[in-house]
Design a protein around this motif. Structure first.
Motif: not given
Length: 342
Positions: A164-169, A141-147, A157-162, A200-206
């Motif tokens: 995700x919609x704030x990221x560019x992918x 989930x949310x693999x890197x803190x962009x701050x 690919x779309x990262x997993x986590x709440x 199951x820890x990757x959005x593509x798998x999910x």
């Protein structure tokens, strides 16, 4: 207690950071307009700038941020996986082809575990060696803190986590492609359709598992015992088939979440004396070169991997040139390619 410079001193970026209670890197991101900053943090920095009367000093030769001429291609997988799975070479080729006319360099960084995102990756991206980064094969989930970094980032690919919609992918329609493949199997008369799902820890798998489940639920054929898991590699497909045949010997079709796992499945089915497609139909995902080398040739879902790599670069270059809020989320179409295995 915050130390404020005297009227005889010109406030520096360090003064702004101290007054706002943030790191100099975060203050710099606000100053340069990068969007990976929380609104509250941005307000703190802007308030400190106003209180101190901070004004960025620019010479006539310093009208734009200094560029390194390089971007990072960061992959979180073991080296053996990176060099054995054609997906990585294809997305890297697409990115390199798009970047070539710009004269910029592409730097490959391979990380061994998801934990390295918050250590090695952040440290590297904060070091000023690159102007931006492409992140590929994200786990968790949310693999890197962009701050924590001061350069723009685009995900493959779309990262997993709440967040995700704030990221560019840039992604492929994994759910739609999987659902289309399973509906094809249903329409071909298959009724006991298993899957070898991805991690199951990757959005593509999910997403590919969700497409499989949706098609079978709609047809009233879903059975959770028909789900097995792999890591997208060939050996995991071989192992998963043995588990599936033990649970449901009557399985008559297998949807695999990657072509490599499908190739492993074909190998296991031959060992068990099952004919493809007469006894069991097999469908993969990717349309990688191995899909045309298996016996029989593999029916699969084609995703535009090289195009994804190229679009990731275009999006990143836009962010580098215009570091304003930009959260493009591109999802490219997939296509079912029918060959001999189903």
């Amino acid at each position: 207690m915050t130390t404020v410079p005297t009227s005889r001193e010109r406030p520096t970026l360090l003064d702004v950071a101290r007054t706002a209670g943030v790191s100099p890197a975060t203050a710099s991101r606000v100053l340069n307009g990068f969007h990976q900053v929380r609104p509250e943090t941005r307000r703190q920095v802007e308030k400190a700038m106003a209180e101190l009367g901070y004004a960025r000093r620019r010479s006539t030769r310093d009208t734009e941020p200094e560029r390194t001429g390089s971007i990072a291609f960061i992959v979180c997988e073991e080296g053996t996986r990176v060099f054995s799975d054609p997906f990585f070479a294809r997305v890297l080729w697409g990115a390199s082809r798009e970047l070539a006319p710009t004269g910029m360099q592409l730097v490959l960084l391979m990380l061994r575990s998801p934990q390295d995102y918050q250590t090695a990756a952040v440290r590297y991206l904060r070091g000023g060696s690159v102007d931006g980064a492409l992140l590929v094969s994200m786990h968790g989930r949310y693999p890197i803190d962009l701050e924590d970094v001061s350069v723009p980032v685009v995900f493959c690919g779309c990262p997993i986590g709440p967040d995700a919609e704030k990221l560019c992918y840039v992604d492929a329609d994994n759910r739609g492609g999987a659902e289309r493949a399973v509906r094809y199997l249903i329409n071909s008369g298959r009724r006991v359709i298993a899957t070898i799902a991805g991690p199951g820890d990757m959005a593509v798998g999910v997403d590919r598992l969700a497409g499989y489940r949706a098609a079978l639920l709609d047809a009233g054929l879903f059975d959770p015992r028909l789900i097995s898991y792999g890591d997208f590699g060939q050996s995991s497909g071989d192992h998963a088939v043995q588990l599936l045949l033990d649970r449901r010997p009557d399985v008559d079709a297998i949807f695999c979440a990657s072509d490599l796992m499908a190739a492993g499945a074909l190998r296991a089915l031959r060992r068990h004396g099952r004919r493809v497609p007469q006894d069991i139909a097999v469908v993969g995902f990717d349309d990688s070169p191995i899909a045309r080398q298996t016996e029989p040739q593999l029916t699969t879902v084609r995703q535009p991997i090289e195009e994804m790599g190229g679009l990731m670069v275009r999006e990143l270059l836009t962010l580098i040139q215009t570091p304003a809020p930009h959260r493009r989320r591109a999802v490219l179409d997939t296509q079912l390619v029918v060959r001999e295995s189903a």
